[in-house]
Each structure stands twice: as C-alpha cells, then as structure tokens.
Design an enzyme around this catalytic site. Structure first.
Site, PDB file in Angstrom:
ATOM      1  N   GLU A   1      -2.188   7.935  -4.105  1.00 46.42           N
ATOM      2  CA  GLU A   1      -2.493   7.518  -5.481  1.00 46.42           C
ATOM      3  C   GLU A   1      -3.960   7.787  -5.811  1.00 46.42           C
ATOM      4  OE1 GLU A   1      -1.400   3.321  -4.731  1.00 46.42           O
ATOM      5  OE2 GLU A   1      -3.462   2.810  -5.206  1.00 46.42           O
TER       6      GLU A   1
ATOM      7  N   HIS B   1      -0.996   0.342  -9.698  1.00 44.71           N
ATOM      8  CA  HIS B   1      -1.755  -0.500  -8.752  1.00 44.71           C
ATOM      9  C   HIS B   1      -2.506  -1.620  -9.492  1.00 44.71           C
ATOM     10  CE1 HIS B   1      -3.764  -0.508  -4.523  1.00 44.71           C
ATOM     11  NE2 HIS B   1      -3.680  -1.725  -5.008  1.00 44.71           N
TER      12      HIS B   1
ATOM     13  N   ARG C   1       0.837  -1.190   0.000  1.00 45.83           N
ATOM     14  CA  ARG C   1       0.000   0.000   0.000  1.00 45.83           C
ATOM     15  C   ARG C   1       0.871   1.238   0.000  1.00 45.83           C
ATOM     16  NH1 ARG C   1      -3.746  -2.343  -1.372  1.00 45.83           N
ATOM     17  NH2 ARG C   1      -5.816  -2.566  -0.485  1.00 45.83           N
TER      18      ARG C   1
HETATM   19  C1  GLV Z   1      -5.342  -4.559  -3.828  1.00 44.94           C
HETATM   20  O1  GLV Z   1      -4.558  -3.727  -3.553  1.00 44.94           O
HETATM   21  C2  GLV Z   1      -6.032  -5.358  -2.854  1.00 44.94           C
HETATM   22  O2  GLV Z   1      -5.929  -5.061  -1.646  1.00 44.94           O
HETATM   23  O3  GLV Z   1      -6.712  -6.308  -3.245  1.00 44.94           O
END
Ligand code: GLV
Length: 330
Positions: A272, A290, A243
């Site tokens: 982000e 991401h 994260r």
């Molecule tokens: C993506 O970042 C998730 O947490 O699934």
C-alpha cells in the site's frame, strides 16, 4: 532535560496537527517535513544525521541503513501501534529507543474492524454503488442478500488488545467467539471475552467471519494464502485491519473472483498505497485506505502520546510505551 541537550534537534518526518508542532516548538528545534508525502529513504537518513530524536509515522521504514549516519539519535517515536516499520535489532545495536502508540487506538480500531465486517456481510459498498448507479426500481426478494453477523461464529486471529476489544463487540451481537493467537490468553482474559482458543485450521474451517488483528512479522507474512482461503466456508467473510502482507493479496483476489468465500473487508494491503488491481474490479470486497485509527479524538491521542514519548526519551526519562525496554538503562 538531560544537561548535554538544552534544546534538542528533532525531525518531524510528516505533517501532523498544528497543536503537536506548537507543543514541540516550546522545547525543541524542529526540522519539519510539512507534507503528506513520505521522504525517500535517502532523504530520511540524511535528515536523521544530526538529530537527537524523531517523530515518524508507520510508513517510514527505519532500519540499519537509515540509521547508519545518525550519531546523536536517542529516540524515534512512531505514531502507530504497529512497529513493523522499525528494525528493532538495528535500534538496539545503536541504543536507540523506539516507541509506539498502543491503547489509545484500541476501541477505535476495533470499531473499524466491526464496520468492515458489517459492510461486507451486508454488501453495503456494492449496494450503494448499485443505488447511485440508478438501478433501484423495485423491491426484490433476492436482491443484495448478505450473510448474518448476529449469532454467527467470529474467528479472531491475533488476540491482543484490539482482538479482545473486537471479541467484546462480537458478544454484544450474540456471536460465538473463537480465536487463534501465538499463546492462549490467561483464563481471566478468556473469560472476559468469552472466547475459546482453537488452532488456526479449526478457526478457518469453523468461523463465519475471520478477523485478522495480528502484528506483521516474517512469521505472519502470507499467513492467509490460497491454502487457508480454501479452508474457509464459502459463506465466510475475511476482514484485515492488521497489516498488508499478512494476506497474500494475489490469492485473495483469485478466491474472491471464484466466489470461494463470501467477501472481504480490507483496510490494509500488500505494498500500500498501491493496490492489487484485481481488487478494484471485484464487487465482493469493501476497501478502505488504512483508516483503522482515523477518528479525530484518536488521532490527537496518538499524536500526543507519541510526543509524550519523544519528549520523555529526550529528557532521559523512560517513555510510557517503549517497544525495546530491554535497552533501558544500558
Ligand atoms: C496503524 O496501522 C497503526 O499501527 O497504528
């Protein structure tokens, strides 16, 4: 289905695959936000007012304020494994079930961690930019020299399901795997990953490649900052598939500008989808938007698990992957 709800009223807060809407339509009345832009906080809380359940993504922040006028809400199902977008205390206070999508994305996300590790170690993005730029005219002994992955030391921060899957990939590359976690793994799990538990400082000083796979919380905010980057080898890489906010992006940009570490592979960022502007100018970073879980098969599995969870909760059954099981039955 609970007799008090014949056809539940649900919010789908973001565009999902059409098959998901078809599944839900058979059972629910849907307020469908058929767009890729997130609702504002005010819109989200307004739309939740009259809903029995909601399907949201990891970028919908759900806290006490968002929930304050939601009178009938029983469950919010997150299409993500990370649930730092949920204020779990606020859910618990209102007796709202929260669910997430673990397991189905473990290997896909571990693959992405490895992809970033390999890309930054072998300077793939930088090399491709250089090639596309028309600069390749001769073989050159010292051109685009990277760092080895095989037989190096892989340091994994956060040894949950995804961390363990990365460790197993590391073994196939002959890597020595060390890890740091809030708690050491059981001996059986450690043995399956052939991984050695070390403290944070030992990991940072010894790893050739540091991979961040821990959940984000107040405790892990800026877990990697200037001090930690200074402990890393100058030849080491840093990969963040966890994260944004776990890494202090400002400190990272400064470290990369000074070549204090070899490079970074990033899938997540503080704030982000906005990026620290300094990142875009750096050659020694590989940037992804991401997409850790983004394969077709896995995204369908995540959507379907999130829908299974939502429908179970609405029917008064315990969802498969509930994040606050402590409220079940209360
Ligand atoms: C993506 O970042 C998730 O947490 O699934």
């Amino acid at each position: 289905m609970n007799s008090s709800i014949t056809r539940p009223n649900i919010l789908v807060a973001r565009r999902i695959f059409p098959e998901g809407i078809e599944r839900l339509e058979a059972i629910c009345d849907i307020d469908y936000v058929d767009q890729i832009e997130p609702l504002t906080k005010v819109e989200l809380s307004e739309r939740l007012k009259d809903k029995d359940g909601a399907l949201v993504t990891g970028s919908e922040r759900i806290d006490a304020d968002t929930l304050k006028d939601a009178k009938a809400l029983k469950i919010i199902s997150n299409i993500a494994v990370g649930f730092n977008n949920f204020d779990v205390d606020a859910f618990n206070q209102k007796g709202i079930i929260g669910t997430n999508t673990p397991d189905v994305l473990t290997d896909t996300t571990a693959d992405m961690g490895f992809a970033l590790l390999m890309a930054i170690s072998r300077r793939l993005s930088e090399a491709e930019r250089w090639l596309r730029d028309g600069q390749w005219h001769h073989w050159e002994m010292g051109r685009m020299l990277g760092v080895d992955i095989h037989h190096s030391t892989l340091g994994i921060m956060g040894m949950g399901r995804i961390g363990q899957a990365i460790a197993k990939r590391g073994l196939a590359f002959g890597m020595n795997v060390i890890y740091y976690n809030r708690k050491p793994l059981s001996k059986d799990l450690e043995q399956a990953c052939q991984a050695t538990y070390v403290d944070k400082e030992t990991l940072l000083k010894n790893a050739d490649h540091v991979m961040l796979v821990m959940p984000y919380s107040a405790d892990s905010h800026h877990f990697i900052g200037a001090k930690e980057l200074a402990m890393m080898k100058s030849t080491a890489t840093l990969v963040n598939i966890a994260r944004g906010g776990i890494v202090d992006d400002n400190a990272l940009v400064e470290a990369l500008q000074r070549n204090q570490i070899f490079g970074a592979g990033l899938d997540v960022y503080e704030g982000e989808p906005k990026l620290h502007p300094g990142l875009l100018d750096l050659p020694n970073v590989v940037l992804a938007p991401h997409i850790g879980s983004a394969t077709e098969k896995t995204r369908y599995s995540m959507m379907n698990l999130a829908i299974d969870n939502l429908l179970a909760g609405l029917a008064g059954e315990k969802p498969k992957t509930m994040i606050n099981p402590e409220i079940w039955g209360k």
